[in-house]
Design a protein around this motif. Structure first.
Motif, PDB file in Angstrom:
ATOM      1  N   ILE A 297     -77.462  39.812 -26.491  1.00  0.00           N
ATOM      2  CA  ILE A 297     -76.255  40.174 -25.725  1.00  0.00           C
ATOM      3  C   ILE A 297     -75.400  38.934 -25.469  1.00  0.00           C
ATOM      4  CG2 ILE A 297     -75.458  40.946 -23.456  1.00  0.00           C
ATOM      5  CD1 ILE A 297     -77.808  42.938 -23.476  1.00  0.00           C
ATOM      6  N   ALA A 298     -76.055  37.822 -25.113  1.00  0.00           N
ATOM      7  CA  ALA A 298     -75.308  36.584 -24.855  1.00  0.00           C
ATOM      8  C   ALA A 298     -74.580  36.111 -26.112  1.00  0.00           C
ATOM      9  CB  ALA A 298     -76.264  35.506 -24.352  1.00  0.00           C
ATOM     10  N   GLU A 299     -75.258  36.219 -27.259  1.00  0.00           N
ATOM     11  CA  GLU A 299     -74.652  35.793 -28.525  1.00  0.00           C
ATOM     12  C   GLU A 299     -73.461  36.675 -28.890  1.00  0.00           C
ATOM     13  OE1 GLU A 299     -75.845  35.541 -33.285  1.00  0.00           O
ATOM     14  OE2 GLU A 299     -77.421  35.773 -31.783  1.00  0.00           O
ATOM     15  N   LEU A 300     -73.655  37.991 -28.756  1.00  0.00           N
ATOM     16  CA  LEU A 300     -72.570  38.922 -29.095  1.00  0.00           C
ATOM     17  C   LEU A 300     -71.412  38.810 -28.106  1.00  0.00           C
ATOM     18  CD1 LEU A 300     -74.677  42.041 -30.136  1.00  0.00           C
ATOM     19  CD2 LEU A 300     -73.151  40.710 -31.621  1.00  0.00           C
ATOM     20  N   ALA A 308     -64.363  37.813 -32.672  1.00  0.00           N
ATOM     21  CA  ALA A 308     -65.015  37.883 -33.979  1.00  0.00           C
ATOM     22  C   ALA A 308     -65.592  39.265 -34.240  1.00  0.00           C
ATOM     23  CB  ALA A 308     -66.125  36.829 -34.062  1.00  0.00           C
ATOM     24  N   ILE A 309     -65.703  40.064 -33.182  1.00  0.00           N
ATOM     25  CA  ILE A 309     -66.224  41.421 -33.288  1.00  0.00           C
ATOM     26  C   ILE A 309     -65.651  42.230 -32.127  1.00  0.00           C
ATOM     27  CG2 ILE A 309     -68.297  40.875 -31.920  1.00  0.00           C
ATOM     28  CD1 ILE A 309     -69.863  42.838 -33.689  1.00  0.00           C
ATOM     29  N   THR A 310     -65.479  43.514 -32.327  1.00  0.00           N
ATOM     30  CA  THR A 310     -64.938  44.353 -31.250  1.00  0.00           C
ATOM     31  C   THR A 310     -66.040  44.673 -30.235  1.00  0.00           C
ATOM     32  OG1 THR A 310     -65.456  46.447 -32.348  1.00  0.00           O
ATOM     33  CG2 THR A 310     -63.317  45.422 -32.847  1.00  0.00           C
ATOM     34  N   PRO A 311     -65.689  44.935 -28.986  1.00  0.00           N
ATOM     35  CA  PRO A 311     -66.691  45.298 -27.983  1.00  0.00           C
ATOM     36  C   PRO A 311     -67.523  46.511 -28.387  1.00  0.00           C
ATOM     37  CG  PRO A 311     -64.618  44.781 -26.899  1.00  0.00           C
ATOM     38  CD  PRO A 311     -64.350  44.792 -28.369  1.00  0.00           C
ATOM     39  N   SER A 312     -66.894  47.507 -29.017  1.00  0.00           N
ATOM     40  CA  SER A 312     -67.617  48.718 -29.412  1.00  0.00           C
ATOM     41  C   SER A 312     -68.663  48.422 -30.484  1.00  0.00           C
ATOM     42  CB  SER A 312     -66.644  49.778 -29.936  1.00  0.00           C
ATOM     43  OG  SER A 312     -65.741  50.165 -28.926  1.00  0.00           O
ATOM     44  N   ALA A 313     -68.293  47.616 -31.465  1.00  0.00           N
ATOM     45  CA  ALA A 313     -69.227  47.283 -32.540  1.00  0.00           C
ATOM     46  C   ALA A 313     -70.371  46.429 -32.018  1.00  0.00           C
ATOM     47  CB  ALA A 313     -68.492  46.545 -33.659  1.00  0.00           C
ATOM     48  N   ALA A 314     -70.067  45.518 -31.096  1.00  0.00           N
ATOM     49  CA  ALA A 314     -71.103  44.671 -30.505  1.00  0.00           C
ATOM     50  C   ALA A 314     -72.096  45.510 -29.700  1.00  0.00           C
ATOM     51  CB  ALA A 314     -70.464  43.606 -29.625  1.00  0.00           C
ATOM     52  N   ALA A 321     -80.546  47.978 -31.832  1.00  0.00           N
ATOM     53  CA  ALA A 321     -81.716  47.094 -31.718  1.00  0.00           C
ATOM     54  C   ALA A 321     -82.739  47.654 -30.740  1.00  0.00           C
ATOM     55  CB  ALA A 321     -81.268  45.701 -31.272  1.00  0.00           C
ATOM     56  N   LEU A 322     -82.265  48.421 -29.757  1.00  0.00           N
ATOM     57  CA  LEU A 322     -83.158  49.027 -28.768  1.00  0.00           C
ATOM     58  C   LEU A 322     -83.639  50.414 -29.214  1.00  0.00           C
ATOM     59  CD1 LEU A 322     -81.265  48.133 -25.460  1.00  0.00           C
ATOM     60  CD2 LEU A 322     -83.357  47.089 -26.325  1.00  0.00           C
TER      61      LEU A 322
END
Length: 327
Positions: A297-300, A308-314, A321-322
Motif C-alpha cells: 500500500i505504501a509503495e502504491l 504513475a497509476i490511478t487510485p482505482s487501479a492501485a 493481492a488479498l
C-alpha cells in the motif's frame, strides 16, 4: 487461561471473572481474540437477557451524574446494573482518561452495580468495537440492565442503536436554537429524549426545551417499532433525582410493547446480522494492516501521488493481492 472455568465463574456472577473476561475481549492479540470467541460461544446458550439501554448526550449535559442517579434508583428496585462507559481516546497518543468510575463514586460502591470504563480506540461514534461483546458478558453474568454510555452526539453515534434495545438521548435545557445543534439522524433513532437539569432556575427552561423537542419528534416519520406515543421527550433532574421513576416506567412500557408485538426479537436478530458483517469488514481491514499489505500500500500510494497509476487501479492491485477480487 481456562475458558471453562472463566465461563462457570461468570455464570455464578463473579465480578472479578467478568472484569477479566471484558479485558480479554478488548484485547487485540490474536490468541486472546480466539479465546474470547470461544468464551462467548460457551456463554451463548446461557438464556440470560438484559435490557440494553444506549445513552448519549451533548458534552456537559450531565451523563455521568444521570447514570449514577439512575443506576442507584434501579439498584434500589432490586435490579443488577452494569455500566459500560466508553471514554474518548486521543487520536495522537491513543490514551484515554477512563474517569467514569471516579465520577460515579456512589454507584461504584453499590454491590448490585458494575462499572467498566473502556477506551473508544477512535472507533466510530465513540463506541469501542468490543463493547458489544462486553454487553453479552454482562448479560451472561446475570445483570438486569446494561447501560452503554457513548461519547458525544452526531450522525456517527447511531452505531449505538445496533447494540441496544432502547436509545436514550440526554440533553440540557436551552433555547429553541438547541435543536439546531442536534443531528436529525440521532433524533430519528432516539426512543426517549430526557431534558436533564430540570431543577432550580433551569426548571422552567427545561420545560420549554422539552416542549420544543416533543414538537420536533412529532414531525419525524413514524417508525414501525413504536407505539402511538413514542418516541417522546421528558424532563428529569439527575441532581435532585426527580423524574427517574417516570423515565424508567416509560422505558419499561416501550420494551414490553416491543416484546408483545414481535419487534424485540426481530431487532435482536437484525443486530446479530449487522455485527456479523462488521466482523467481516474489520477482518478485511486488519489484513490491510499486515506487513506485506502495508508495504504494498505504501509503495502504491507513492505511485498514485506521482500519477504513475490511478487510485482505482492501485486499489484493485491491493484487493487482488488479498484474494478479495478474482485475479
Amino acid at each position: 487461561m481456562d475458558i471453562a472455568e472463566l465461563r462457570d465463574r461468570i455464570l455464578k456472577q463473579d465480578r472479578r471473572a467478568l472484569a477479566r473476561a471484558i479485558t480479554l475481549v478488548e484485547s487485540g492479540r490474536a490468541d486472546h481474540r480466539a479465546q474470547a470467541a470461544e468464551l462467548l460461544e460457551e456463554l451463548r446458550g446461557s438464556g440470560r437477557e438484559a435490557l440494553r439501554i444506549g445513552l448519549s448526550g451533548t458534552p456537559g449535559v450531565g451523563k455521568s451524574t444521570f447514570i449514577e442517579s439512575f443506576g442507584m434508583f434501579l439498584t434500589a428496585q432490586g435490579k443488577r446494573v452494569a455500566v459500560l462507559a466508553v471514554d474518548p481516546s486521543s487520536t495522537r497518543s491513543g490514551g484515554s482518561i477512563l474517569g467514569d468510575k471516579t465520577r460515579m463514586e456512589r454507584l461504584s460502591r453499590d454491590k448490585n452495580a458494575f462499572i467498566r470504563p473502556s477506551p473508544s480506540q477512535t472507533h466510530l461514534g465513540g463506541v469501542a468495537r468490543r463493547t458489544r461483546e462486553a454487553v453479552a458478558l454482562c448479560e451472561a453474568a446475570g445483570f438486569d440492565v446494561v447501560l452503554i454510555e457513548t461519547v458525544g452526539v452526531g450522525q456517527s453515534e447511531t452505531v449505538v442503536a445496533e447494540m441496544s434495545d432502547l436509545f436514550v438521548l440526554l440533553l440540557a435545557p436551552a433555547g429553541g436554537d438547541e435543536l439546531q445543534g442536534v443531528k436529525r439522524g440521532i433524533m430519528e433513532i432516539a426512543d426517549l429524549i430526557l431534558v436533564n437539569k430540570a431543577d432550580g432556575d433551569l426548571k422552567a427552561t427545561a420545560t420549554r426545551t422539552c416542549a420544543d423537542y416533543a414538537g420536533a419528534l412529532r414531525l419525524l416519520r413514524k417508525r414501525a417499532q413504536d407505539p402511538d406515543d413514542f418516541p417522546k421527550a421528558m424532563t428529569v433532574s439527575a441532581l435532585e433525582e426527580q423524574g427517574l421513576s417516570d423515565a424508567w416506567g416509560e422505558m419499561g412500557a416501550l420494551s414490553d410493547w416491543r416484546h408483545e408485538n414481535g419487534h424485540w426479537d426481530k431487532r435482536r436478530r437484525a443486530q446479530a446480522q449487522f455485527w456479523f458483517l462488521e466482523e467481516v469488514k474489520q477482518g478485511v481491514l486488519a489484513q490491510l494492516d499486515s506487513g506485506d499489505a502495508k508495504a504494498q500500500i505504501a509503495e502504491l500510494a507513492t505511485k498514485v501521488a506521482g500519477q504513475a497509476i490511478t487510485p482505482s487501479a492501485a486499489a484493485d492491485k491491493v484487493l487482488k493481492a488479498l484474494d478479495i477480487r478474482k485475479r
